[in-house]
Design a protein around this motif. Structure first.
Motif, PDB file in Angstrom:
ATOM      1  N   PRO A  59       0.795  -1.220   0.000  1.00 43.24           N
ATOM      2  CA  PRO A  59       0.000   0.000   0.000  1.00 43.24           C
ATOM      3  C   PRO A  59       0.835   1.280   0.000  1.00 43.24           C
ATOM      4  CG  PRO A  59       0.131  -0.821   2.228  1.00 43.24           C
ATOM      5  CD  PRO A  59       0.894  -1.803   1.351  1.00 43.24           C
ATOM      6  N   GLY A  60       2.117   1.160  -0.262  1.00 43.87           N
ATOM      7  CA  GLY A  60       2.979   2.337  -0.271  1.00 43.87           C
ATOM      8  C   GLY A  60       3.643   2.569   1.071  1.00 43.87           C
ATOM      9  N   VAL A  61       4.466   3.607   1.117  1.00 42.56           N
ATOM     10  CA  VAL A  61       5.223   3.948   2.314  1.00 42.56           C
ATOM     11  C   VAL A  61       4.992   5.406   2.667  1.00 42.56           C
ATOM     12  CG1 VAL A  61       7.012   2.223   1.870  1.00 42.56           C
ATOM     13  CG2 VAL A  61       7.285   4.532   0.973  1.00 42.56           C
ATOM     14  N   THR A  62       5.376   5.775   3.868  1.00 39.10           N
ATOM     15  CA  THR A  62       5.305   7.174   4.287  1.00 39.10           C
ATOM     16  C   THR A  62       6.666   7.809   4.037  1.00 39.10           C
ATOM     17  OG1 THR A  62       3.613   6.711   5.935  1.00 39.10           O
ATOM     18  CG2 THR A  62       4.893   8.741   6.225  1.00 39.10           C
ATOM     19  N   VAL A  63       6.647   8.956   3.389  1.00 39.65           N
ATOM     20  CA  VAL A  63       7.878   9.693   3.092  1.00 39.65           C
ATOM     21  C   VAL A  63       7.736  11.109   3.639  1.00 39.65           C
ATOM     22  CG1 VAL A  63       9.347  10.642   1.263  1.00 39.65           C
ATOM     23  CG2 VAL A  63       8.349   8.361   1.004  1.00 39.65           C
TER      24      VAL A  63
END
Length: 185
Positions: free
Chosen positions: A81-85
């Motif tokens: 589901p993606g990552v936090t950047v």
């Protein structure tokens, strides 16, 4: 005769309204405030600060000198589901070892081995996954001015050098961080 005059006035008003509408060059999708992300160079490493966290990131793209023959692109991807950047080391200057992003965000498309990004004029930055805006920064200014600013300050495009308190104060007032939803849309 009065009917012809009314018709002429109505046509002139319609023409004027059409011309005014045709001159509106602002896209319905354009943010109401200028978007920006922060960049700086420390110890030969180009660093990113989005200003506020970007959650669900599946792709980051850096495009150097977009629209020119010298244009080059580097792309990072992450699985769903993606990552936090929020903060990230992007690239090293020539002669330095490349930063390791670690985690799930990995380089999918690297810059050509012989490309010197420090010679580029501009950097366009985009985020995919969350609803986000792109940003553009003058690389020469980042390279020239980073050492003169505290390590907690980043160049946010036309907004200038900002630290966390500046970003918190100005976000949604004079600009939008790339992952801040537009409060006026």
């Amino acid at each position: 005769m009065a009917d012809i005059r009314r018709l002429r006035v109505a046509c002139a008003a319609l023409l004027a309204a059409t011309m005014i509408a045709a001159c509106d060059t602002k896209s319905q999708y354009e943010p109401s405030l200028p978007p920006a992300a922060g960049f700086r160079v420390d110890d030969g490493v180009l660093k990113l600060w989005t200003g506020t966290p970007c959650s669900g990131v599946i792709r980051l793209t850096l495009t150097f000198d977009v629209g020119t023959q010298a244009s080059k692109e580097q792309v990072w991807t992450a699985p769903q589901p993606g990552v936090t950047v929020e903060r990230m080391d992007l690239l090293a200057t020539p002669g330095k070892s490349s930063p390791d992003t670690g985690g799930d965000l990995q380089v999918q498309k690297p810059l050509p081995a012989d490309y010197d990004w420090t010679k580029a004029s501009f950097l366009n930055f985009s985020v995919d996954g969350p609803k986000a805006f792109g940003a553009r920064v003058d690389l020469a200014q980042v390279l020239r001015e980073s050492a003169a600013h505290p390590s907690a300050s980043y160049l946010f495009g036309q907004r200038g050098w900002m630290d966390a308190s500046d970003v918190q104060r100005e976000n949604e007032k004079s600009f939008l961080t790339v992952c801040t939803p537009d409060p006026n849309r």
